[in-house]
Design a protein around this motif. Structure first.
Motif, short mmCIF file in Angstrom:
data_model
loop_
_atom_site.label_atom_id
_atom_site.label_comp_id
_atom_site.label_asym_id
_atom_site.label_seq_id
_atom_site.Cartn_x
_atom_site.Cartn_y
_atom_site.Cartn_z
N LEU A 101 10.12 4.90 3.88
CA LEU A 101 9.95 4.34 5.07
C LEU A 101 11.07 4.80 6.21
N VAL A 102 10.63 5.47 6.98
CA VAL A 102 11.92 6.13 7.96
C VAL A 102 12.12 5.23 9.33
N LEU A 103 13.22 4.55 9.48
CA LEU A 103 13.68 4.04 10.80
C LEU A 103 13.95 4.99 11.72
N ASP A 111 19.52 0.33 2.43
CA ASP A 111 18.79 -0.53 1.72
C ASP A 111 18.11 -1.66 2.46
N LYS A 112 18.46 -1.92 3.77
CA LYS A 112 18.17 -2.80 4.61
C LYS A 112 17.80 -2.29 5.89
N ARG A 141 2.78 -3.26 0.11
CA ARG A 141 1.65 -3.96 -0.17
C ARG A 141 0.69 -3.95 0.91
N ALA A 142 1.08 -4.14 2.23
CA ALA A 142 -0.03 -3.95 3.07
C ALA A 142 -0.47 -2.81 3.58
N SER A 143 0.15 -1.53 3.24
CA SER A 143 -0.58 -0.22 3.55
C SER A 143 -1.22 0.45 2.41
N GLY A 144 -0.70 0.10 1.00
CA GLY A 144 -1.22 0.68 0.04
C GLY A 144 -0.63 2.01 -0.35
N LEU A 145 0.53 2.09 0.64
CA LEU A 145 1.22 3.41 0.21
C LEU A 145 2.21 3.35 -0.92
N ARG A 146 2.64 4.56 -1.73
CA ARG A 146 3.61 4.38 -2.48
C ARG A 146 4.95 4.75 -2.08
N LEU A 147 5.83 3.49 -1.60
CA LEU A 147 7.07 3.82 -0.90
C LEU A 147 8.25 3.48 -1.82
N GLU A 148 9.15 4.52 -1.42
CA GLU A 148 10.53 4.44 -2.22
C GLU A 148 11.39 3.27 -1.68
N PRO A 149 12.01 2.63 -2.63
CA PRO A 149 12.48 1.29 -2.49
C PRO A 149 13.81 1.38 -1.39
N PHE A 150 13.94 2.04 -0.47
CA PHE A 150 14.91 2.36 0.56
C PHE A 150 14.50 2.75 1.87
N PHE A 151 15.05 2.56 2.98
CA PHE A 151 15.12 3.07 4.29
C PHE A 151 15.64 4.30 4.22
#
Length: 250
Positions: free
Chosen positions: A118-120, A152-153, A182-192
């Motif tokens: 998840l990219v900011l 991480d946040k 959860r909302a997108s169904g994508l497999r996301l790593e636990p960080f930004f």
């Protein structure tokens, strides 16, 4: 007439308690400041390390594999892949240079895998004339490489009201990676990934990220306050003792 000190038991006990508590809490704040200094040095060291490279086609070392503990906060990272353009999320109440705006978050698929980060992407201004209007921005098409820093946040602000159901284009006040997963169904790593890089001409996205605040000065300030309280209690006891002694003589 000589000075005379009148010793009083109860004020003495109260002074000892206040001085002891003040010194103990001051020492604790000094230790906390020392811990934060060590953390700041560690973060600086991580920032100087070579970036973690993901999805570049050249392979990734075992220690740098996705999801491993080798992804410490504030480590530089380079990810090759493609933005999931259909899932932008806007973080509200993120001012910059005195202007209201959003942080734009967007999933990014890592090349050669079904994993995402998840990219900011940066800050975008809010339209002052229309509160709910989303800002315009451009997203690279096809395979691209994103450089950034692992965090991480996404930053926490006071939650006003009930959070909206998460969906593409939602304006939210706070965001967690697992909520997007959860909302997108994508497999996301636990960080930004806090995207960095120079400002591109004509691109409204600003990547002037605030420096991490370890709170060193705050702890040092608290320590001074506690030590000052202890000193004032001791001084108050001495002054009132001499005043009482003088009145007793008179």
């Amino acid at each position: 007439m000589g000075l005379r000190f009148r010793f009083r038991g109860i004020p003495f006990v109260a002074t000892v308690v206040v001085v002891g508590v003040g010194i103990a809490l001051g020492n604790w704040q000094v230790r906390r400041a020392g811990e934060k200094v060590a953390i700041a040095a560690q973060l600086h060291e991580r920032g100087m390390q070579a970036p973690i490279v993901l999805g570049g086609g050249g392979g990734v070392r075992q220690d740098d594999r996705v999801g491993s503990r080798a992804h410490p906060t504030y480590r530089r990272i380079q990810v090759t892949g493609e933005f999931v353009r259909s899932w932008p999320v806007f973080l509200d109440n993120r001012p910059h240079a005195g202007r209201a705006g959003f942080y734009l978050a967007m999933p990014f698929r890592i090349a050669g895998s079904d994993r995402h980060v998840l990219v900011l992407r940066g800050w975008l201004p809010r339209d002052p004339r229309e509160y709910g209007r989303l800002p315009e921005y451009a997203t690279p098409q096809g395979t691209t490489t994103v450089e950034g820093v692992v965090v991480d946040k996404a930053g926490h602000v006071m939650q006003l009201g009930t959070a909206a159901a998460l969906k593409p284009g939602t304006i939210v006040q706070n965001l967690e990676v697992m909520d997007v997963a959860r909302a997108s169904g994508l497999r996301l790593e636990p960080f930004f990934v806090q995207q960095t890089g120079p400002q591109v001409a004509g691109d409204p996205i600003v990547r002037d990220w605030p420096a991490p605040d370890t709170g060193i000065d705050k702890h040092r300030g608290y320590a001074v306050q506690w030590y000052a309280l202890a000193a004032m209690a001791a001084l108050f006891f001495v002054i009132t003792g001499f005043r009482s002694g003088r009145k007793q003589v008179e």
